[in-house]
Design an enzyme around this catalytic site. Structure first.
Site, PDB file in Angstrom:
ATOM      1  N   HIS A 170       0.920  -1.221  -0.174  1.00  0.00           N
ATOM      2  CA  HIS A 170       0.095  -0.210  -0.335  1.00  0.00           C
ATOM      3  C   HIS A 170       0.652   1.030  -0.289  1.00  0.00           C
ATOM      4  CE1 HIS A 170      -2.592   2.291   1.391  1.00  0.00           C
ATOM      5  NE2 HIS A 170      -3.913   2.077   0.609  1.00  0.00           N
ATOM      6  N   CYS A 171       2.298   0.591   0.176  1.00  0.00           N
ATOM      7  CA  CYS A 171       2.515   2.103   1.071  1.00  0.00           C
ATOM      8  C   CYS A 171       3.370   2.775  -0.281  1.00  0.00           C
ATOM      9  CB  CYS A 171       3.616   1.835   0.920  1.00  0.00           C
ATOM     10  SG  CYS A 171       3.031   1.584   3.175  1.00  0.00           S
TER      11      CYS A 171
END
EC number: 3.5.3.12
Length: 368
Positions: free
Chosen positions: A356-357
């Site tokens: 997600h980062c």
């Protein structure tokens, strides 16, 4: 492109939930040798696997430096992956890229938050960070999308999650940290979030995951899976430093009501590990003044919650851990209509985050 002086909310825009349709996903190619071991080569292989997994479901655009463009283009050999040249300081586009907002008239714009490398000169992870602070603007220029800039407000995209129906979840550990916006009160921060994301209810969890060097980003700890339902990283081990953090978050979530008045359903996701870097992995990172040191005795903030929802799929990290199978089963249960794809996440974790980062979704335009 235009830079509106109003706010997204005033102009009829809102931040959509991650499960709403995407036009594409953005990524940035890793190369920084004082963060990614062995000159970034293992990380590049990991990012390539993530990009190709996403490309099965939707288009991907990867930003690469001039020095790495040819290498990135060769490795990302997929007709659904575009590579563009953008100079950056590192590869965390969730935090440096724009937060896209949409209206009901078919328009998409972007919020360009201030960025200070997760804390500036008080705990930030590297200096300088000016090129990373330009990433959102450059992406919006490429896409010809209007840009809302918050020069006096620092925020990373990984520090927020929304349900698309007026509710946002964040952590006090990050957003109220004095190294982000010390000149603003909690109420003032809430006001900026309401005005720029069109949310009405904000749920404040005390902390994120233990040893998360971003100061507790919520996207590594708790996320929405649909309106009224969240997925929370969890441990039953009372000796785990995450235990009290999980308990405190659960209490807040169970006591909260969202913007629609719903009581939240909380699904629990086991925390992998504990995971640590090896000495060899740490030794592969260049030692440069001002960068984050790597130490095999420091626990890594591994989390299965750090996944991306794409069009018809879930792209989630695996860690060669006994809990991988359980994590996959939970994701398939809470997303029954999505295909769950697990991609090795260790090399990304060694750099300080996960799937997600390193991704930023761009929503598809919609008309009511």
């Amino acid at each position: 492109m235009s830079n509106p002086t109003s706010t997204p909310r005033a102009d009829g825009f809102r931040m959509p939930a991650e499960w709403e349709p995407h036009e594409q996903t953005w990524m940035v190619w890793p190369e920084r040798p004082d963060n990614w071991r062995n000159g970034g080569k293992p990380a590049q292989a990991a990012f390539t696997a993530v990009a190709k997994a996403i490309a099965r479901f939707e288009p991907v655009t990867v930003c690469a430096s001039a020095a790495q463009y040819e290498n990135a283009r060769a490795r990302l050999d997929d007709t659904n992956i575009r590579v563009v040249e953008i100079s950056t300081d590192d590869a965390w586009v969730r935090d440096t890229g724009p937060t896209f907002v949409i209206d009901d008239q078919g328009d998409v714009r972007g919020v360009d938050w201030g960025f200070n490398a997760w804390g500036g000169f008080e705990g930030g992870l590297y200096f300088p960070w000016q090129r990373d602070d330009q990433v959102a603007r450059k992406i919006l220029e490429i896409e010809r999308r209007a840009r809302y800039r918050t020069d006096d407000f620092v925020l990373e995209g990984g520090s927020i999650h929304v349900d698309g129906e007026g509710t946002l979840i964040t952590t006090e550990e990050c957003l109220l940290n004095h190294n982000r916006n010390p000149h603003l009160s909690q109420a003032e921060i809430e006001g900026i979030l309401r005005d720029h994301l069109a949310v009405d209810s904000i749920i404040w969890l005390p902390n994120g995951l233990y040893n998360d060097e971003t100061d507790g980003h919520v996207d590594n700890f708790c996320c929405y899976v649909r309106p009224g339902e969240v997925l929370l990283a969890w441990t039953d081990d009372q000796d785990d430093p995450n235990y009290l953090r999980c308990q405190a978050a659960l209490r807040i979530l169970e006591e909260s009501r969202d913007a629609k008045g719903r009581k939240l359903v909380v699904h629990k996701m086991p925390i992998p590990g504990p995971l640590y870097a090896t000495q060899e992995e740490c030794d592969g990172v260049d030692i440069v003044e001002g960068s984050q040191p790597r130490d095999p005795s420091i626990r890594l903030a591994g989390s299965y919650v750090n996944f991306l929802i794409v069009n018809g799929g879930i792209v989630a990290p695996s860690f060669d851990d006994p809990k991988d199978a359980e994590a996959r089963a939970i994701l398939q249960r809470v997303f029954p209509e999505h295909e769950v794809v697990m991609v090795p996440g260790r090399e990304i974790l060694l750099g300080g985050g996960n799937i997600h980062c390193i991704t930023q979704q761009q929503p598809a335009p919609r008309k009511a």
